[in-house]
Every structure is written in structure tokens, then in C-alpha cells.
Design a protein around this motif. Structure first.
Motif, PDB file in Angstrom:
ATOM      1  N   GLU A 185     -10.551  22.282 -14.782  1.00  0.00           N
ATOM      2  CA  GLU A 185     -10.861  23.368 -13.850  1.00  0.00           C
ATOM      3  C   GLU A 185     -10.058  23.225 -12.562  1.00  0.00           C
ATOM      4  O   GLU A 185      -9.556  24.212 -12.016  1.00  0.00           O
ATOM      5  CB  GLU A 185     -12.361  23.378 -13.545  1.00  0.00           C
ATOM      6  CG  GLU A 185     -12.789  24.568 -12.700  1.00  0.00           C
ATOM      7  CD  GLU A 185     -14.294  24.615 -12.501  1.00  0.00           C
ATOM      8  OE1 GLU A 185     -14.769  25.572 -11.865  1.00  0.00           O
ATOM      9  OE2 GLU A 185     -14.990  23.695 -12.978  1.00  0.00           O
ATOM     10  N   TRP A 188      -6.467  24.140 -13.328  1.00  0.00           N
ATOM     11  CA  TRP A 188      -6.328  25.583 -13.583  1.00  0.00           C
ATOM     12  C   TRP A 188      -6.218  26.363 -12.275  1.00  0.00           C
ATOM     13  O   TRP A 188      -5.537  27.387 -12.209  1.00  0.00           O
ATOM     14  CB  TRP A 188      -7.526  26.065 -14.394  1.00  0.00           C
ATOM     15  CG  TRP A 188      -7.382  27.472 -14.892  1.00  0.00           C
ATOM     16  CD1 TRP A 188      -7.873  28.610 -14.318  1.00  0.00           C
ATOM     17  CD2 TRP A 188      -6.671  27.885 -16.053  1.00  0.00           C
ATOM     18  NE1 TRP A 188      -7.529  29.711 -15.054  1.00  0.00           N
ATOM     19  CE2 TRP A 188      -6.792  29.297 -16.135  1.00  0.00           C
ATOM     20  CE3 TRP A 188      -5.962  27.215 -17.040  1.00  0.00           C
ATOM     21  CZ2 TRP A 188      -6.209  30.034 -17.158  1.00  0.00           C
ATOM     22  CZ3 TRP A 188      -5.394  27.945 -18.064  1.00  0.00           C
ATOM     23  CH2 TRP A 188      -5.518  29.332 -18.118  1.00  0.00           C
ATOM     24  N   GLY A 206     -10.143  28.462 -23.043  1.00  0.00           N
ATOM     25  CA  GLY A 206     -11.139  29.293 -22.373  1.00  0.00           C
ATOM     26  C   GLY A 206     -12.533  28.697 -22.462  1.00  0.00           C
ATOM     27  O   GLY A 206     -13.307  28.731 -21.491  1.00  0.00           O
ATOM     28  N   LYS A 207     -12.859  28.104 -23.609  1.00  0.00           N
ATOM     29  CA  LYS A 207     -14.167  27.470 -23.769  1.00  0.00           C
ATOM     30  C   LYS A 207     -14.310  26.275 -22.837  1.00  0.00           C
ATOM     31  O   LYS A 207     -15.369  26.041 -22.246  1.00  0.00           O
ATOM     32  CB  LYS A 207     -14.353  27.037 -25.220  1.00  0.00           C
ATOM     33  CG  LYS A 207     -14.561  28.204 -26.184  1.00  0.00           C
ATOM     34  CD  LYS A 207     -14.728  27.705 -27.616  1.00  0.00           C
ATOM     35  CE  LYS A 207     -14.958  28.873 -28.568  1.00  0.00           C
ATOM     36  NZ  LYS A 207     -15.109  28.424 -29.981  1.00  0.00           N
ATOM     37  N   LEU A 209     -12.962  25.966 -20.033  1.00  0.00           N
ATOM     38  CA  LEU A 209     -13.089  26.484 -18.673  1.00  0.00           C
ATOM     39  C   LEU A 209     -14.364  27.291 -18.471  1.00  0.00           C
ATOM     40  O   LEU A 209     -14.648  27.744 -17.349  1.00  0.00           O
ATOM     41  CB  LEU A 209     -11.876  27.382 -18.348  1.00  0.00           C
ATOM     42  CG  LEU A 209     -10.534  26.657 -18.234  1.00  0.00           C
ATOM     43  CD1 LEU A 209      -9.380  27.661 -18.270  1.00  0.00           C
ATOM     44  CD2 LEU A 209     -10.482  25.822 -16.955  1.00  0.00           C
ATOM     45  N   HIS A 211     -15.014  30.208 -19.897  1.00  0.00           N
ATOM     46  CA  HIS A 211     -14.733  31.641 -19.880  1.00  0.00           C
ATOM     47  C   HIS A 211     -15.449  32.355 -21.018  1.00  0.00           C
ATOM     48  O   HIS A 211     -15.832  31.747 -22.026  1.00  0.00           O
ATOM     49  CB  HIS A 211     -13.225  31.895 -19.994  1.00  0.00           C
ATOM     50  CG  HIS A 211     -12.463  31.471 -18.780  1.00  0.00           C
ATOM     51  ND1 HIS A 211     -11.112  31.632 -18.640  1.00  0.00           N
ATOM     52  CD2 HIS A 211     -12.882  30.884 -17.607  1.00  0.00           C
ATOM     53  CE1 HIS A 211     -10.718  31.169 -17.466  1.00  0.00           C
ATOM     54  NE2 HIS A 211     -11.774  30.708 -16.829  1.00  0.00           N
ATOM     55  N   ASP A 212     -15.579  33.654 -20.868  1.00  0.00           N
ATOM     56  CA  ASP A 212     -16.137  34.515 -21.908  1.00  0.00           C
ATOM     57  C   ASP A 212     -15.237  34.454 -23.145  1.00  0.00           C
ATOM     58  O   ASP A 212     -14.023  34.601 -23.050  1.00  0.00           O
ATOM     59  CB  ASP A 212     -16.210  35.956 -21.376  1.00  0.00           C
ATOM     60  CG  ASP A 212     -16.960  36.883 -22.334  1.00  0.00           C
ATOM     61  OD1 ASP A 212     -16.987  36.593 -23.547  1.00  0.00           O
ATOM     62  OD2 ASP A 212     -17.488  37.896 -21.857  1.00  0.00           O
ATOM     63  N   ASP A 213     -15.846  34.239 -24.328  1.00  0.00           N
ATOM     64  CA  ASP A 213     -15.073  34.124 -25.571  1.00  0.00           C
ATOM     65  C   ASP A 213     -14.262  35.378 -25.870  1.00  0.00           C
ATOM     66  O   ASP A 213     -13.242  35.327 -26.570  1.00  0.00           O
ATOM     67  CB  ASP A 213     -16.005  33.840 -26.760  1.00  0.00           C
ATOM     68  CG  ASP A 213     -16.565  32.425 -26.708  1.00  0.00           C
ATOM     69  OD1 ASP A 213     -16.082  31.652 -25.873  1.00  0.00           O
ATOM     70  OD2 ASP A 213     -17.471  32.128 -27.500  1.00  0.00           O
ATOM     71  N   LYS A 215     -12.654  37.182 -23.788  1.00  0.00           N
ATOM     72  CA  LYS A 215     -11.566  37.373 -22.837  1.00  0.00           C
ATOM     73  C   LYS A 215     -10.692  36.122 -22.799  1.00  0.00           C
ATOM     74  O   LYS A 215     -11.151  35.045 -22.435  1.00  0.00           O
ATOM     75  CB  LYS A 215     -12.127  37.664 -21.447  1.00  0.00           C
ATOM     76  CG  LYS A 215     -11.066  38.075 -20.434  1.00  0.00           C
ATOM     77  CD  LYS A 215     -11.705  38.457 -19.114  1.00  0.00           C
ATOM     78  CE  LYS A 215     -10.657  38.888 -18.104  1.00  0.00           C
ATOM     79  NZ  LYS A 215     -11.269  39.250 -16.792  1.00  0.00           N
ATOM     80  N   PRO A 217      -8.022  33.445 -21.528  1.00  0.00           N
ATOM     81  CA  PRO A 217      -7.602  32.996 -20.192  1.00  0.00           C
ATOM     82  C   PRO A 217      -6.163  33.428 -19.910  1.00  0.00           C
ATOM     83  O   PRO A 217      -5.333  33.485 -20.814  1.00  0.00           O
ATOM     84  CB  PRO A 217      -7.723  31.475 -20.271  1.00  0.00           C
ATOM     85  CG  PRO A 217      -7.607  31.160 -21.724  1.00  0.00           C
ATOM     86  CD  PRO A 217      -8.237  32.307 -22.442  1.00  0.00           C
TER      87      PRO A 217
END
Length: 303
Positions: A185, A188, A206-207, A209, A211-213, A215, A217
């Protein structure tokens, strides 16, 4: 009509004498005469006039002789070029290279090809494995060298593994994250520059971080020019995701440092040579592939 008959036609024009012409093309005089007669019969034209013991081409004969000389010259040139092509000394070579082999293997391979085959015209296509596979299937290139993790094996493809290049995140010397251990993080937040990655790997990042699956990164920079990625990292706080081998020149000079990011996924590229199984490679393409193999062996000894 065949090329031998045209050779006989030119021999008679050169010597203006049947016996000398027959000797020149290593035929008996009767056999030579029959060849000229057959040519006249096939064309329906009188090709030579015989007056007072003198032999000279007719107007039709002169027309055919001029065309025959050009045709036979082209035929001999073709034979010569085919011989040179078999030896890899003429022609064109088109192949592809992915970002990391372009930065680590291609330079030495192309130098070796140019030194051995200076008459060959070389065209290289750079890009990710998806774009290079498309060019290969269209037969726009003879082979490519790239990361093949995302390429599914198929009967029409020959995939020869060369090496696995491992990598990390790198930053310029003096970067705020250059020392100590960090989480993904934090890395990033500075922006990461990388080659174009498959969606599956983006989802994995993304996971990590949170993030929504649905969307993917967004990276600070996606580019298939590995050298450009490193240069951006040298001049900015942007981090670069690359392989140790590709980053080696800047790591050795001390301009880049390897970051210790504890939860960054294991980064590697499976570099392979990919060609079509049902296509015969040109001699120079086979030589080029051998140069990539030799370079991989040399790196394995020294790296």
C-alpha cells in the motif's frame, strides 16, 4: 519451351555456328539441332536464317534472344539467391521480442546476426505476448521471444523455455522507500510503472490492496519499453516493477535500489521462444534463435 532450350538459343547466337554452339552446351550436334528445331516448332517462328553458310537470327529470333537473355539472367540470379538464402546470407528476417528479453537478450542477438549476415534485412517487433502471438499467427514474424505465462500451449505452437527472470520493485537511490521494509500500500501511493500486465495479475494485486474485485487497479504507467520504465523511475518517485536482469545496469551503478516490500507478489517472467510448429524457419531465423539460446547460457554463467 524450357530454360535449356533458351540456353541453346543463346549459344547459337553467340557462336553463329551449330558445331561450336553444340560443344558449348555439351551436346552432340544432332541433338543440338533438334533442340533448335523443336524451339522453332513450339514458337511457330523461324528463329535463324541460313544464307550462304552464314547463320544469323531472324527478327523473331532477335526478339526472343533479347527476352531469353533477361530471363536466363534472372534464373541464374534466382539460383544464386536461393543458395545464399539457404546459407542465410540474403533475405529478410522478422521476429518479435517482449519487454524484458528486449532489454536483456535482444541486443546481443541482433549484434551477432548483423556481424554474421550483414546482407540480411532485420525487422523486430516489440510488444507483449498477446500482440506478438497475433503477429506470429498471421505469419508476419517467424518467431518471438517473450514471457509466455499467459500463452496456452497448442499443437500449432512450439514453445521452448529459455529462462525465468525474477524481479522486484525498484526505486531511485534516495527515494523515501529506499531503506527499510514496507507494505504494498505504501509503495502503491508513489505510483508503479510496469509492462502491460494480464488482467489476472492485476486482480491479484487489487486484492492485496483491498480494491473492489470488479475494478482493476490502475498503474501510474504501463509501457512495453522496459528501458523507458527504468528511466522514469530514475527521474521521479515512481517505482518500477521489473526483473533483476533488466534492472541490472542501474543496480550495479547504484542509481536504482531494490525495495523490500513484504507483501509484494513474487515477480517473474518465463522467457521462451515461440514459433509455428508447421512452418519451416529460414536459415537466418534458426541462427537468430540460436543466438538467444547462447545469450541465455552466457547469462546463466555470469548472473
Amino acid at each position: 519451351m524450357n530454360l535449356n532450350q533458351l540456353e541453346h538459343l543463346l549459344a547459337l547466337d553467340d557462336t553463329r555456328h551449330f558445331a561450336k554452339a553444340a560443344n558449348k552446351v555439351h551436346l552432340s550436334q544432332p541433338a543440338f539441332s533438334r533442340s533448335i528445331q523443336a524451339l522453332e516448332k513450339q514458337t511457330g517462328l523461324v528463329l535463324f536464317e541460313r544464307k550462304g553458310g552464314e547463320i544469323r537470327p531472324s527478327r523473331a529470333g532477335q526478339f526472343l534472344i533479347e527476352r531469353a537473355r533477361a530471363l536466363l539472367l534472372e534464373s541464374r540470379s534466382l539460383q544464386r539467391d536461393l543458395h545464399l538464402f539457404q546459407r542465410g546470407e540474403v533475405g529478410d528476417l522478422a521476429f518479435g521480442v517482449g519487454p524484458f528479453p528486449c532489454a536483456t537478450l535482444a541486443g546481443h542477438a541482433i549484434q551477432a546476426i548483423r556481424q554474421l549476415y550483414p546482407e540480411v534485412s532485420i525487422r523486430t517487433e516489440t510488444g507483449n505476448q498477446t500482440s506478438l502471438l497475433s503477429l506470429l499467427l498471421k505469419e508476419d514474424i517467424e518467431f518471438f521471444v517473450a514471457d509466455t505465462r499467459e500463452i496456452t500451449e497448442a499443437p500449432y505452437l512450439t514453445i521452448e523455455t529459455l529462462m525465468r527472470q525474477y524481479g522486484h520493485l525498484y526505486a531511485r537511490t534516495g527515494h523515501p522507500l529506499a531503506k527499510g521494509t514496507h507494505r504494498l500500500e505504501a509503495a502503491w501511493s508513489y505510483g508503479i510503472a510496469t509492462v502491460k500486465l494480464p488482467d489476472a495479475l492485476k486482480i491479484q494485486l487489487g486484492k492485496l490492496l483491498g480494491h473492489d474485485d470488479r475494478k482493476l487497479p490502475r498503474f501510474a504507467l504501463e509501457c512495453d519499453d522496459a528501458n523507458l520504465l527504468h528511466k522514469v523511475a530514475l527521474q521521479t518517485d515512481t517505482l518500477v516493477a521489473s526483473t533483476d536482469l533488466a534492472a541490472q545496469p542501474w543496480l550495479e551503478s547504484g542509481e536504482l535500489v531494490t525495495l523490500n516490500v513484504t507483501d509484494f507478489p513474487k515477480l517473474f517472467a518465463n522467457v521462451s521462444i515461440v514459433s509455428l510448429s508447421n512452418r519451416t524457419l529460414s536459415p537466418v531465423a534458426r541462427h537468430a534463435m540460436e543466438q538467444f539460446r547462447d545469450q541465455q547460457i552466457q547469462i546463466g554463467r555470469n548472473y
